[in-house]
Design a protein around this motif. Structure first.
Motif, PDB file in Angstrom:
ATOM      1  N   ARG A  96       4.006  23.972 -30.942  1.00 34.97           N
ATOM      2  CA  ARG A  96       4.144  22.786 -30.533  1.00 34.97           C
ATOM      3  C   ARG A  96       5.786  22.757 -31.161  1.00 34.97           C
ATOM      4  N   LYS A  97       6.326  23.876 -31.527  1.00 32.39           N
ATOM      5  CA  LYS A  97       8.396  24.421 -31.986  1.00 32.39           C
ATOM      6  C   LYS A  97       8.592  24.681 -30.275  1.00 32.39           C
ATOM      7  N   ILE A  98       7.821  25.829 -29.330  1.00 28.52           N
ATOM      8  CA  ILE A  98       8.343  25.897 -28.372  1.00 28.52           C
ATOM      9  C   ILE A  98       8.125  24.560 -27.220  1.00 28.52           C
ATOM     10  N   VAL A  99       7.073  23.704 -27.473  1.00 29.62           N
ATOM     11  CA  VAL A  99       7.031  22.641 -26.241  1.00 29.62           C
ATOM     12  C   VAL A  99       8.290  21.412 -27.050  1.00 29.62           C
TER      13      VAL A  99
ATOM     14  N   THR B 221       3.173  15.001 -26.202  1.00 31.35           N
ATOM     15  CA  THR B 221       2.024  13.941 -25.733  1.00 31.35           C
ATOM     16  C   THR B 221       0.887  15.286 -26.052  1.00 31.35           C
ATOM     17  N   ALA B 222       1.470  16.306 -25.805  1.00 30.04           N
ATOM     18  CA  ALA B 222       0.108  16.783 -25.628  1.00 30.04           C
ATOM     19  C   ALA B 222      -0.416  18.233 -26.719  1.00 30.04           C
ATOM     20  N   HIS B 223      -1.979  18.454 -26.861  1.00 37.45           N
ATOM     21  CA  HIS B 223      -1.999  19.056 -27.992  1.00 37.45           C
ATOM     22  C   HIS B 223      -3.383  20.224 -27.539  1.00 37.45           C
TER      23      HIS B 223
ATOM     24  N   GLU C 284     -12.451  22.498 -29.634  1.00 35.90           N
ATOM     25  CA  GLU C 284     -13.294  23.782 -29.200  1.00 35.90           C
ATOM     26  C   GLU C 284     -13.068  24.928 -28.261  1.00 35.90           C
ATOM     27  N   SER C 285     -12.535  24.489 -27.050  1.00 40.03           N
ATOM     28  CA  SER C 285     -11.465  26.404 -26.508  1.00 40.03           C
ATOM     29  C   SER C 285      -9.965  26.918 -27.020  1.00 40.03           C
ATOM     30  N   GLY C 286      -9.248  25.975 -27.759  1.00 41.42           N
ATOM     31  CA  GLY C 286      -8.197  26.429 -28.007  1.00 41.42           C
ATOM     32  C   GLY C 286      -7.510  26.077 -26.599  1.00 41.42           C
ATOM     33  N   LYS C 287      -7.455  25.619 -25.764  1.00 38.87           N
ATOM     34  CA  LYS C 287      -6.688  25.212 -24.040  1.00 38.87           C
ATOM     35  C   LYS C 287      -5.408  23.794 -24.569  1.00 38.87           C
ATOM     36  N   ILE C 288      -4.578  24.097 -23.818  1.00 35.97           N
ATOM     37  CA  ILE C 288      -3.349  23.260 -24.239  1.00 35.97           C
ATOM     38  C   ILE C 288      -4.014  22.109 -23.271  1.00 35.97           C
ATOM     39  N   SER C 289      -4.255  20.931 -23.640  1.00 35.10           N
ATOM     40  CA  SER C 289      -4.307  19.421 -22.507  1.00 35.10           C
ATOM     41  C   SER C 289      -3.151  18.961 -22.778  1.00 35.10           C
ATOM     42  N   VAL C 290      -2.932  18.467 -21.051  1.00 29.43           N
ATOM     43  CA  VAL C 290      -2.018  17.448 -20.702  1.00 29.43           C
ATOM     44  C   VAL C 290      -1.515  16.076 -19.941  1.00 29.43           C
ATOM     45  N   LYS C 291      -2.118  15.581 -20.456  1.00 28.34           N
ATOM     46  CA  LYS C 291      -1.881  13.990 -19.318  1.00 28.34           C
ATOM     47  C   LYS C 291      -1.057  14.817 -18.399  1.00 28.34           C
ATOM     48  N   ARG C 292      -2.175  14.418 -17.370  1.00 28.38           N
ATOM     49  CA  ARG C 292      -1.395  14.787 -15.943  1.00 28.38           C
ATOM     50  C   ARG C 292      -1.121  13.041 -15.161  1.00 28.38           C
ATOM     51  N   VAL C 293      -0.274  13.077 -14.416  1.00 25.35           N
ATOM     52  CA  VAL C 293      -0.040  11.964 -13.895  1.00 25.35           C
ATOM     53  C   VAL C 293      -0.018  11.823 -12.648  1.00 25.35           C
ATOM     54  N   ALA C 294      -0.824  11.029 -11.371  1.00 27.01           N
ATOM     55  CA  ALA C 294      -1.381  10.631 -10.241  1.00 27.01           C
ATOM     56  C   ALA C 294      -0.178  10.625  -9.342  1.00 27.01           C
ATOM     57  N   VAL C 295       0.435  11.658  -8.120  1.00 24.51           N
ATOM     58  CA  VAL C 295       1.972  11.724  -8.154  1.00 24.51           C
ATOM     59  C   VAL C 295       1.276  10.054  -6.775  1.00 24.51           C
TER      60      VAL C 295
END
Length: 218
Positions: free
Chosen positions: A120-123, A161-163, A167-178
């Motif tokens: 979170r600090k890096i983000v 807004t990423a978190h 379950e997997s430890g992966k980063i989830s980022v909301k993507r914007v459709a071009v």
């Protein structure tokens, strides 16, 4: 040929099951010794070790040696090659395609909470740098009279807004459709763009002098 009967295929499935049982037995047998040596395994790690262990590389090499050994009967060589190739195929088809799902279900190594805080600090640092550079670009004369910079900013995901998925430890980022940003009404044709007056240190002669240099770039 023996391949036209059901017996060899049934034996192949039984051999596939027996390999897992024998591998589990070996892991259980040597697990106490490994714990005494300081290399103990949890039952989850042991499950992945049994299910996801590589099987087939050495067997394939030995099978090729048997296949090329003319001193053995042809039927024996064919059967050895069939069983080795079958085990490799079943391992890749079943274990190879499901070991990732099994690993996520077992959750062997849950996400480290300190990793989440550090992430979170890096983000936030990346987002801060991005906002500062965006502010610098917004003052440039090239972006004052067209929506290019604004549209590009809409297509960049908001990292605040990423978190992290528990379950997997992966980063989830909301993507914007071009396609939702670059609509026909949002982006006017280039012919309708208005070039603003450049700054004093970026006179018209200065801008025109850059054109040959840009053309020389590959």
């Amino acid at each position: 040929s023996f391949l036209y009967s059901a017996g060899p295929y049934i034996d192949l499935v039984l051999l596939y099951v027996f390999l897992h049982i024998s591998r589990a037995a070996i892991v259980l047998l040597f697990s106490p010794i490994l714990q005494r040596l300081g290399y103990g395994l949890s039952w989850k790690e042991g499950t992945i070790l049994v299910y996801g262990g590589l099987r087939g590389a050495i067997a394939m090499a030995l099978g090729l040696m048997v296949e090329e050994d003319t001193r053995l009967p042809r039927d024996v060589r064919d059967r050895v090659t069939f069983y080795i190739a079958g085990i490799v195929f079943l391992t890749l088809l079943i274990n190879g395609t499901t070991v990732g799902w099994l690993y996520q279900r077992l959750r062997i190594y849950p996400p480290n909470p300190f990793r989440v805080v550090y992430w979170r600090k890096i983000v936030h640092h990346i987002e801060k740098e991005y906002k500062e550079q965006l502010q610098v670009l917004s003052t440039h004369w090239c972006f004052r009279s067209n929506p290019a910079l604004e549209l590009a900013n809409k297509m960049v995901p908001d990292l605040t807004t990423a978190h992290v998925l528990p379950e997997s430890g992966k980063i989830s980022v909301k993507r914007v459709a071009v396609s939702s940003v670059l609509t026909p009404t949002a982006m006017p044709p280039l012919s309708q763009w208005k070039l603003p007056e450049p700054d004093e240190h970026q006179s018209e002669d200065y801008v025109l002098s850059l054109v040959p240099k840009l053309r020389e770039r590959p």
